[in-house]
Scaffold this active site. Sequence first.
Site, PDB file in Angstrom:
ATOM      1  CD  GLU A  58      21.697  10.969   4.288  1.00  0.00           C
ATOM      2  OE1 GLU A  58      22.177  10.614   3.199  1.00  0.00           O
ATOM      3  OE2 GLU A  58      20.521  10.803   4.587  1.00  0.00           O
TER       4      GLU A  58
ATOM      5  NE  ARG B  65      17.249  12.470  -1.330  1.00  0.00           N
ATOM      6  CZ  ARG B  65      17.356  11.210  -1.742  1.00  0.00           C
ATOM      7  NH1 ARG B  65      17.058  10.206  -0.921  1.00  0.00           N
ATOM      8  NH2 ARG B  65      17.775  10.932  -2.956  1.00  0.00           N
TER       9      ARG B  65
ATOM     10  CG  HIS C 190      20.712   7.466   2.106  1.00  0.00           C
ATOM     11  ND1 HIS C 190      20.691   8.816   1.840  1.00  0.00           N
ATOM     12  CD2 HIS C 190      19.931   6.902   1.144  1.00  0.00           C
ATOM     13  CE1 HIS C 190      19.945   9.051   0.772  1.00  0.00           C
ATOM     14  NE2 HIS C 190      19.468   7.893   0.338  1.00  0.00           N
TER      15      HIS C 190
HETATM   16  C1  DGY Z   1      17.851   7.418  -4.228  1.00  0.00           C
HETATM   17  O1  DGY Z   1      17.992   6.635  -5.173  1.00  0.00           O
HETATM   18  O2  DGY Z   1      17.396   8.539  -4.359  1.00  0.00           O
HETATM   19  C2  DGY Z   1      18.349   6.950  -2.911  1.00  0.00           C
HETATM   20  O3  DGY Z   1      17.799   7.626  -1.867  1.00  0.00           O
HETATM   21  C3  DGY Z   1      19.846   7.095  -2.887  1.00  0.00           C
HETATM   22  O4  DGY Z   1      20.154   8.439  -2.986  1.00  0.00           O
END
Ligand code: DGY
Length: 329
Positions: A276, A247, A294
């Site tokens: 993001e 994250r 991402h």
């Molecule tokens: C998750 O599944 O948490 C990925 O990072 C997509 O948000």
Amino acid sequence: MTTSAPLPARPRIIRTMKLPPMVEARIAECFEAPPPPSQPLQTAEALRLAEEFGASAILLTHATPLFADMIPQIPSCVKLIATVSVGLDHLDVAALAERGIMVSNTPDVLTDCNADLTMMLILGASRRVTEMSRVIREGWGRSLAMDELLGLRVTGKTLGIVGMGRIGQGVARRARGFDMNVLYNNRRRLPEDLEYGASWVRDLNDMLPRCDILSLHLPGGDSTDSMMNAETFSQLPKGAIFINAARGRLVDETALIAALKSGQLAAAGLDVFRNEPHPNPELLSLPNVFATPHIGSCTVETRSDMGMLALDNVEAFIAGRPLPTGVTA
Ligand code: DGY
């Protein structure tokens, strides 16, 4: 004459984004839903659509956050938020529970692809793929000198994993194939069979100076916000590689940029960013940043599995069964 039992009504759902074909086909066959949006819906739009449609469940992603301020606006028909993600940092699960709304997520099915992506970031950052890719796209045109654009060898290096959950373990398992020495920092030591040969280091401050490569695998949230900052970056050996596929909030990006510019970090491999989908342009402009938007779970198989699991949760909810991957506050 026999009367047949009434067909059970198909669950009414909305989704905030178009899903892979296999998942869309199941929605068409087994659910009542408006057509998929061409762009991910914003939260307010999603809640409006759920109300108009009388949806009992919303399928959403981190692009459609539901924090405390939006929760009063969730229409009363909605009883389940099925996030198509493992991460929950875009949802206020406690406030949703207080409103009597259940939450499910999609763990496990994305572990392998996230771990694969982490290895790609490690290799891409270490082998200077951003710069190499520019050379080849610009036509190459001359042989590189023997001392030009040299990357760093990954084989045999020490990798530090912060957060040894499912994805951290997947990375440790893969790193064995690169003969890496793997350390991990986690609140608790794992049973040996889940360590995949990695060694537990109780204190992050003790682990950082030993890492040639550091990779984050923690959830986002207030308690981990900016855990990588000027102080923690300075504890890594000079010229370390930094990886984040977890994250963006885990990182103070101003400190990251400074570390990348000064050479404290040789390179970073990043799949996640603070802002993001509009990451800091200065960060992206650095030649020693290898970045992706991402995409940890972005494969046909994994995105299909995630969508299917979200629908399994909706069906279980409608049938009054326990959610296969329900989340509690
Ligand atoms: C998750 O599944 O948490 C990925 O990072 C997509 O948000």
